[in-house]
Structure formats: structure tokens, C-alpha cells
Design an enzyme around this catalytic site. Sequence first.
Site, PDB file in Angstrom:
ATOM      1  N   ARG A 101       0.851  -1.181   0.000  1.00 19.09           N
ATOM      2  CA  ARG A 101       0.000   0.000   0.000  1.00 19.09           C
ATOM      3  C   ARG A 101       0.890   1.234   0.000  1.00 19.09           C
ATOM      4  O   ARG A 101       1.743   1.387   0.877  1.00 19.09           O
ATOM      5  CB  ARG A 101      -0.854  -0.052   1.274  1.00 19.09           C
ATOM      6  CG  ARG A 101      -2.006   0.879   1.296  1.00 19.09           C
ATOM      7  CD  ARG A 101      -2.881   0.580   2.483  1.00 19.09           C
ATOM      8  NE  ARG A 101      -2.298   1.035   3.734  1.00 19.09           N
ATOM      9  CZ  ARG A 101      -3.012   1.447   4.783  1.00 19.09           C
ATOM     10  NH1 ARG A 101      -4.319   1.415   4.724  1.00 19.09           N
ATOM     11  NH2 ARG A 101      -2.437   1.841   5.887  1.00 19.09           N
ATOM     12  N   THR A 105      -0.749   7.708  -0.860  1.00 16.52           N
ATOM     13  CA  THR A 105      -2.075   7.661  -1.506  1.00 16.52           C
ATOM     14  C   THR A 105      -2.971   6.577  -0.906  1.00 16.52           C
ATOM     15  O   THR A 105      -4.178   6.572  -1.141  1.00 16.52           O
ATOM     16  CB  THR A 105      -1.918   7.355  -3.004  1.00 16.52           C
ATOM     17  OG1 THR A 105      -1.360   6.024  -3.133  1.00 16.52           O
ATOM     18  CG2 THR A 105      -0.984   8.346  -3.683  1.00 16.52           C
ATOM     19  N   ASP A 197       1.261  -2.253  12.168  1.00 21.04           N
ATOM     20  CA  ASP A 197       1.621  -2.711  10.827  1.00 21.04           C
ATOM     21  C   ASP A 197       1.897  -4.215  10.869  1.00 21.04           C
ATOM     22  O   ASP A 197       2.920  -4.659  11.401  1.00 21.04           O
ATOM     23  CB  ASP A 197       2.847  -1.948  10.325  1.00 21.04           C
ATOM     24  CG  ASP A 197       3.129  -2.245   8.859  1.00 21.04           C
ATOM     25  OD1 ASP A 197       3.243  -3.451   8.507  1.00 21.04           O
ATOM     26  OD2 ASP A 197       3.208  -1.306   8.057  1.00 21.04           O
TER      27      ASP A 197
HETATM   28  C1  PRP Z   1      -1.030  -4.083   4.651  1.00 20.62           C
HETATM   29  C2  PRP Z   1      -1.940  -5.271   4.898  1.00 20.62           C
HETATM   30  C3  PRP Z   1      -2.861  -5.231   3.710  1.00 20.62           C
HETATM   31  C4  PRP Z   1      -3.010  -3.748   3.473  1.00 20.62           C
HETATM   32  C5  PRP Z   1      -4.333  -3.314   4.042  1.00 20.62           C
HETATM   33  O1  PRP Z   1      -0.049  -4.402   3.743  1.00 20.62           O
HETATM   34  O2  PRP Z   1      -1.246  -6.477   5.052  1.00 20.62           O
HETATM   35  O3  PRP Z   1      -2.343  -5.878   2.564  1.00 20.62           O
HETATM   36  O4  PRP Z   1      -1.930  -3.102   4.164  1.00 20.62           O
HETATM   37  O5  PRP Z   1      -4.601  -2.000   3.739  1.00 20.62           O
HETATM   38  P1  PRP Z   1      -5.774  -1.572   2.754  1.00 20.62           P
HETATM   39  O6  PRP Z   1      -6.985  -2.358   3.134  1.00 20.62           O
HETATM   40  O7  PRP Z   1      -5.934  -0.103   3.042  1.00 20.62           O
HETATM   41  O8  PRP Z   1      -5.336  -1.826   1.344  1.00 20.62           O
HETATM   42  P2  PRP Z   1       1.220  -3.439   3.476  1.00 20.62           P
HETATM   43  O9  PRP Z   1       0.909  -2.481   2.371  1.00 20.62           O
HETATM   44  O10 PRP Z   1       1.658  -2.831   4.757  1.00 20.62           O
HETATM   45  O11 PRP Z   1       2.302  -4.437   2.889  1.00 20.62           O
HETATM   46  P3  PRP Z   1       3.150  -5.571   3.664  1.00 20.62           P
HETATM   47  O12 PRP Z   1       2.186  -6.684   3.996  1.00 20.62           O
HETATM   48  O13 PRP Z   1       4.158  -5.985   2.661  1.00 20.62           O
HETATM   49  O14 PRP Z   1       3.755  -4.960   4.889  1.00 20.62           O
HETATM   50  N1  URA Z   2      -2.018  -2.263   7.192  1.00 18.83           N
HETATM   51  C1  URA Z   2      -1.601  -2.712   8.397  1.00 18.83           C
HETATM   52  O1  URA Z   2      -0.667  -3.517   8.485  1.00 18.83           O
HETATM   53  N2  URA Z   2      -2.218  -2.234   9.503  1.00 18.83           N
HETATM   54  C2  URA Z   2      -3.238  -1.362   9.449  1.00 18.83           C
HETATM   55  O2  URA Z   2      -3.776  -0.977  10.506  1.00 18.83           O
HETATM   56  C3  URA Z   2      -3.664  -0.909   8.180  1.00 18.83           C
HETATM   57  C4  URA Z   2      -3.043  -1.383   7.063  1.00 18.83           C
END
Ligand code: PRP
Ligand code: URA
Length: 206
Positions: A101, A105, A197
Site C-alpha cells: 500500500r 495515496t 503494521d
Molecule cells: C497491509 C496489509 C494489507 C493492506 C491493508 O499491507 O497487510 O495488505 O496493508 O490495507 P488496505 O486495506 O488499506 O489496502 P502493506 O501495504 O503494509 O504491505 P506488507 O504486507 O508488505 O507490509
Molecule cells: N495495514 C496494516 O498492516 N495495519 C493497518 O492498521 C492498516 C493497514
Amino acid sequence: MLKIIDHPLIRHKLTIMRNKDTGTKDFRQNLDEIGGLMAYEVTRNLPVKEVEIETPITSCVGVELAKKIVVVPILRAGLGMVNGIMNLIPTVQVAHIGMYRDEETLQPVPYFEKYPPKFAEAEVIIVDPMLATGGSSIAAIDMAKKQGAKSIRLVCLVGAPEGVKAVEKAHPDVDIYLAALDDHLNEHGYIVPGLGDAGDRIFGTK
Ligand code: PRP
Ligand code: URA
């Protein structure tokens, strides 16, 4: 359909995960265990077909799973839920969708996808601990449907109402399973109270 899988063991383990003092090892282990507990409920309505078998005593009609099952973790954090599901259904195949993500944005940025053969005919279970804005889940479901998937379930640990609403609107045919529906998203798109996170806590990257 939205189903909150409300179970004392899941609530206990999720509370450990939410605690900011829980380290990577325990965070990972509890996610793994919750993944397995959720899988039991998520697979409750999988289609079965009748098969005739011989017991040591006589012949009888039993059932076996009618379709193959593919688990699709959204990388990275979704990886933390695969093992628990595999323990329950050892024959599952695993597809991968890589997506992060964008921090500014909040839009999902796909970077990888890999599917097993005959993916289109499978029962597909997309897993990701966090359903925040819903952007990542919606994009992953879009990608799975582009590959022909027709029966898709989305399994997340913690969801925000905003994300649930967005997925329901974009993909009304997809059943959503959560361990908890949290209160709201904060100004940075993080789930409140949430667990922070998920990817960083699983992989120790912060
Ligand atoms: C996190 C999580 C989801 C996303 C959720 O991933 O694991 O995939 O954010 O957010 P959204 O519903 O607003 O799209 P992240 O982008 O942190 O990637 P990662 O798992 O590689 O840390
Ligand atoms: N992605 C995460 O890992 N945690 C949150 O709370 C939202 C998005």
C-alpha cells in the site's frame, strides 16, 4: 456476507497480537494459530461429493472435497496465515499476490502474481491479516477474478468498517470472514484499535 468468527480462543490470541509489547515470535505464532482456527469455520460450506468406500466391515458412502482449494496470501502479511490453514487442509495449493500500500495515496501497488494450474476451477481463499481501506483486498480479488476464479472467500484478522463496506460494494459475491470488526481508520489509514503494521510485526522489519 460478512461473518465475524467470534470464539474465545481467537479473542484471546488476538488480544496478545494487539498488545504493542508482543514480540515478533509470539505475534507470528498467534497469527498462525488464529489462521488455523478461522480455517475451520471458513471451510464449513465447501462443496463435497459422495464416494463409495470399503471399511474393514462393509462398503459405505462417504464424502470428499469436491474441488481443489487454493489459498492466496497477499504478500507480505498474508503469508503469516498460510501455515495455519495448511495444517488443517494439507492438500491446499498456494498462489501468491504481491502488493503493498502506497503510504501517501493508500492505493495498492501490485508487484507479483503466481497461480497454480486450473486456478479458475478452485475454491479460492484470499488471506491478509488487515482489511483497512479495502484497496488491497479489492485489487487482489480483481486479480483472482481476472484469472477466472469464480468462488472466492476473503479471510482477514482485523477489519475496519470502511474496508468491509468497500469490498462488499466492489465484490458482493465474495464472503468476508473476520476475527474482529474494529472501530475505524485513523488519518493514516491504520485500523483503530488494530494491531499496527502487520507485515512489519510478522517479519521484524521495524
Ligand atoms: C497491509 C496489509 C494489507 C493492506 C491493508 O499491507 O497487510 O495488505 O496493508 O490495507 P488496505 O486495506 O488499506 O489496502 P502493506 O501495504 O503494509 O504491505 P506488507 O504486507 O508488505 O507490509
Ligand atoms: N495495514 C496494516 O498492516 N495495519 C493497518 O492498521 C492498516 C493497514
